[in-house]
Design an enzyme around this catalytic site. Structure first.
Site, PDB file in Angstrom:
ATOM      1  N   GLU A 293      52.314 -90.515   0.285  1.00  0.00           N
ATOM      2  CA  GLU A 293      52.569 -90.277   1.712  1.00  0.00           C
ATOM      3  C   GLU A 293      51.219 -89.977   2.331  1.00  0.00           C
ATOM      4  OE1 GLU A 293      52.696 -88.323   5.073  1.00  0.00           O
ATOM      5  OE2 GLU A 293      53.550 -86.742   3.815  1.00  0.00           O
ATOM      6  N   CYS A 327      51.217 -84.128   9.067  1.00  0.00           N
ATOM      7  CA  CYS A 327      51.209 -85.588   9.124  1.00  0.00           C
ATOM      8  C   CYS A 327      52.277 -86.100  10.090  1.00  0.00           C
ATOM      9  CB  CYS A 327      51.408 -86.176   7.732  1.00  0.00           C
ATOM     10  SG  CYS A 327      52.735 -85.410   6.797  1.00  0.00           S
TER      11      CYS A 327
END
Length: 541
Positions: A293, A327
Site C-alpha cells: 500500500e 495516506c
C-alpha cells in the site's frame, strides 16, 4: 490428545476511550508520557532470543521537540540482517508446524495486553515519537492494532474453514500452508497499527518475518515487540532490524528464501523493490508475494446540492487530522462555485479555532510533522503557492521549526486543476481547492478521475441520489475506498477493508481475509477411498 473444531472469540471493534478532562485514562496516559519523555530508552535489534546492541546508534527525538532526546536505537550491518534471516528460517521449522489455534492464542493475548496494561505505553510512545494527539494515538496504536489482531484471528479461522466439495468416494481438502521461506515487512511511521499488522498478519498464518520499521516509528515498534514477547511469540518468528534501508532490502532480496514482502510506504520505493525482485526472480525458490500500500492524492468532490457545513467538516477532519500525514488524507478538493465560499468560510472558522503544539497538551488539535525533511518540503510548496499567480493561500501558510516541526494547516485555492499541489502527494497539513462551475459537474468528475496517478481514497458529497450514482460509476477506478457523504479517512478494521489500486498499491485490503490469503500457499489433497483397478472407461465398450 483430544482434538476439536475450534471456534475463536467473536471479534468486535475495540471501544475508543474519550480522554476527556477528568477521565482516568487521560491522567494515566499523561503520566506514562512524562515517564517516557523524561527517560532514555536504548533499543536493540531483535534477532531470535538475542537483543543485539551494535554500538552504532542514532538518537530518537520527538518531532514537536526535536532537540530533546528520548533514547537511541542501534543500526544493523549486513551480517546482522543475514543472521536475522538465518534465524527466521530456523524458527520456521517449529512455528509453521504449530497448530493454528496455538498461533491464534498468541495474538489474541497480544490484543488483550494492548487493551489493558500496555494501552498507555503504546499510546504514549506514539504521541512522543510520531507526534500524534491522544485521539489519533488511541484510534491508531491502541484500537486499530487491537482490531487487526482480533479480526485477523477470526479471518484466519474462516479461511481454514473454507473447504472444497467432495464427490462420492472422494474426500477433497485444502491445507493453507505458510509460504516457503520468510516474509519481509517494511512499515511506515504514520500508523503504529500498520507497523504491528504487517508483520503479525503474515506470522499469524504460520510465516516467519523480518521486520524493518520506519526510523521515525522505532519507539512504538519497541513497545509492539515487548507486547508480542509477553504474549508468548516464540523467538525468531518476528525479527527486527533498523538501519540503511537500501542495504537491508538488498540483503533480503538476495536471499533465495525470500518468499514475500508486506509493504506500506512510498510509491517510488515500492516500485524500486518490485524491480529488484524481478531482477532476482531466477534466484528464488518460489514466486514471491508482493503486497503493498503506497501513496495517495485523495479527493473530496462536492455537488451543488451538498450541505456546506458537512463538506467543511469533512475537509477539516479529512485534511488536517494528524497533520495530514495519512495516506488517505484529503489533499485535493473540488467545490461548486455556488457554495464554495460558504464552505471555505466554515473551514476558516474551524482552522482559526485550532490550537497547535505538543501532544501532551490535550488542547492541541495539531502537532508537528514527522521530521525536518517533511517540514522543508511542505514549506517549499507553501512558499511556491505564495508566489504563483494561479494559486492563493486563503488560510494558514505559516511554519516554524525552531523547537518542533510545526506547519500550520494551509488551504490553497487554485484556478488551475493541474496545479502542482493538486497533483503531488505532499503528506502534510496542506489541502488545495479547485472551484468548478455548477453546470460542469460531470466534467468535474472526469477531472477527479484523470488528475492523479493514485487511486486510494476519495469522497463525494451530494443530496441528489442520481449524482451520487453518477459519481460512484465515474470514479470507480480512482479510489479503492470510496466514501459517500463522509471524509475519505478513518477506515475501521472489520468494516472498511483498506487499500487502493493504480499507483496506490496492490489493493490487498488490510483488515480483511483477502490480505491474509496472500500469506498462505494452499495445497489440495484428494483422497480416493477405493482406487480403480482397470484403466478402461465405459466408452471403450
Amino acid at each position: 490428545m483430544g482434538k476439536g473444531f475450534f471456534h475463536v472469540p467473536t471479534a468486535i471493534n475495540e471501544p475508543v476511550k474519550s480522554y476527556a478532562p477528568g477521565s482516568p485514562e487521560r491522567d494515566t496516559v499523561l503520566k506514562q508520557y512524562d515517564e517516557y519523555f523524561n527517560s532514555k530508552v536504548d533499543i536493540p535489534l531483535y534477532i531470535g532470543s538475542e537483543e543485539v546492541a551494535t554500538g552504532n546508534t542514532k538518537p530518537l527525538s520527538p518531532p514537536h521537540d526535536h532537540k530533546h532526546i528520548v533514547g537511541h536505537y542501534h543500526l544493523a550491518e549486513k551480517e546482522h540482517v543475514e543472521k536475522a534471516i538465518s534465524n527466521n528460517l530456523e524458527a520456521r521449522k517449529k512455528w509453521a508446524a504449530l497448530r493454528w489455534e496455538q498461533r491464534a492464542a498468541v495474538f489474541l493475548k497480544a490484543a488483550d495486553l494492548i487493551a489493558g496494561p500496555y494501552r498507555d505505553k503504546i499510546n504514549a510512545a506514539t504521541m512522543i515519537a510520531q507526534s500524534k494527539n491522544i485521539h489519533q494515538a488511541e484510534i491508531d496504536s491502541a484500537c486499530e492494532l487491537i482490531d487487526f489482531l482480533r479480526f485477523n484471528v477470526e479471518y484466519m479461522s474462516q479461511i481454514y474453514d473454507d473447504q472444497p466439495e467432495s464427490s462420492e468416494g472422494i474426500w477433497n481438502r485444502v491445507e493453507y500452508r505458510p509460504l516457503e521461506g520468510f516474509v519481509y515487512a517494511i512499515t511506515p511511521f504514520n500508523f503504529t497499527a500498520i507497523a504491528g499488522n504487517l508483520p503479525s498478519s503474515a506470522a499469524m498464518m504460520g510465516n516467519v518475518v523480518l521486520w524493518k520499521p520506519s526510523d521515525s516509528q522505532i519507539y512504538s515498534a519497541k513497545v509492539i515487540i515487548d507486547i508480542f514477547k509477553e504474549a508468548g511469540l516464540p523467538d525468531g518468528v518476528i525479527n527486527v532490524v533498523y538501519g540503511d534501508p537500501v542495504m537491508i532490502t538488498d540483503t533480503v532480496l538476495a536471499s533465495p528464501d525470500f518468499a514475500g514482502i508486506h509493504f506500506t510506504g512510498s510509491t517510488k520505493v515500492f516500485k524500486g523493490i518490485w524491480k529488484k525482485i524481478g531482477d532476482n526472480i531466477d534466484s528464488y525458490k518460489t514466486y514471491p508475494r508482493i503486497v503493498g500500500e503506497t501513496g495517495g492524492k485523495d479527493f473530496i468532490i462536492a455537488h451543488p446540492s451538498s450541505n456546506p457545513k458537512q463538506v467543511a467538516t469533512a475537509i477539516t477532519r479529512g485534511a488536517f487530522e494528524f497533520q495530514g500525514q495519512k495516506c488517505s488524507a484529503a489533499s485535493r478538493v473540488y467545490l461548486p462555485k455556488s457554495i464554495a465560499n460558504e464552505i471555505l468560510d466554515f473551514v476558516k472558522e474551524d482552522l482559526n479555532s485550532f490550537k497547535i503544539g505538543p501532544p501532551n497538551n490535550m488542547e492541541n488539535f495539531i502537532t508537528a510533522v514527522i521530521h525536518e525533511g517533511s517540514f522543508d518540503k511542505l514549506a517549499s510548496y507553501i512558499d511556491q503557492a505564495k508566489a504563483d499567480k494561479e494559486a492563493e493561500i486563503v488560510i494558514g501558510g505559516k511554519y516554524d521549526k525552531s523547537k518542533g516541526y510545526f506547519v500550520h494547516p494551509t488551504v490553497i485555492v487554485t484556478t488551475d486543476p493541474q496545479y502542482k499541489t493538486m497533483t503531488t502527494e505532499l503528506f502534510g497539513p496542506v489541502v488545495t481547492v479547485y472551484i468548478y462551475e455548477d453546470d460542469k459537474w460531470s466534467e468535474a468528475l472526469q477531472l477527479v478521475d484523470n488528475t492523479s496517478e493514485y487511486g486510494l481514497t476519495g469522497a463525494v458529497f451530494s443530496a441528489d441520489r442520481y449524482t451520487i450514482e453518477e459519481a460512484t460509476t465515474a470514479l470507480q477506478n480512482c479510489a479503492g475506498n470510496f466514501y459517500i457523504n463522509d471524509k475519505p479517512t478513518g477506515a475501521v478494521v472489520g468494516q472498511q477493508p483498506f487499500g487502493g489500486a493504480r499507483n496506490s498499491g496492490t489493493n490487498d485490503k488490510a483488515g480483511s481475509a483477502q490480505n491474509l490469503l496472500r500469506w498462505v500457499s494452499p495445497r489440495l489433497v484428494k483422497e480416493t477411498f477405493v482406487s480403480p483397478t482397470d484403466y478402461r472407461y465405459p466408452f471403450l465398450g
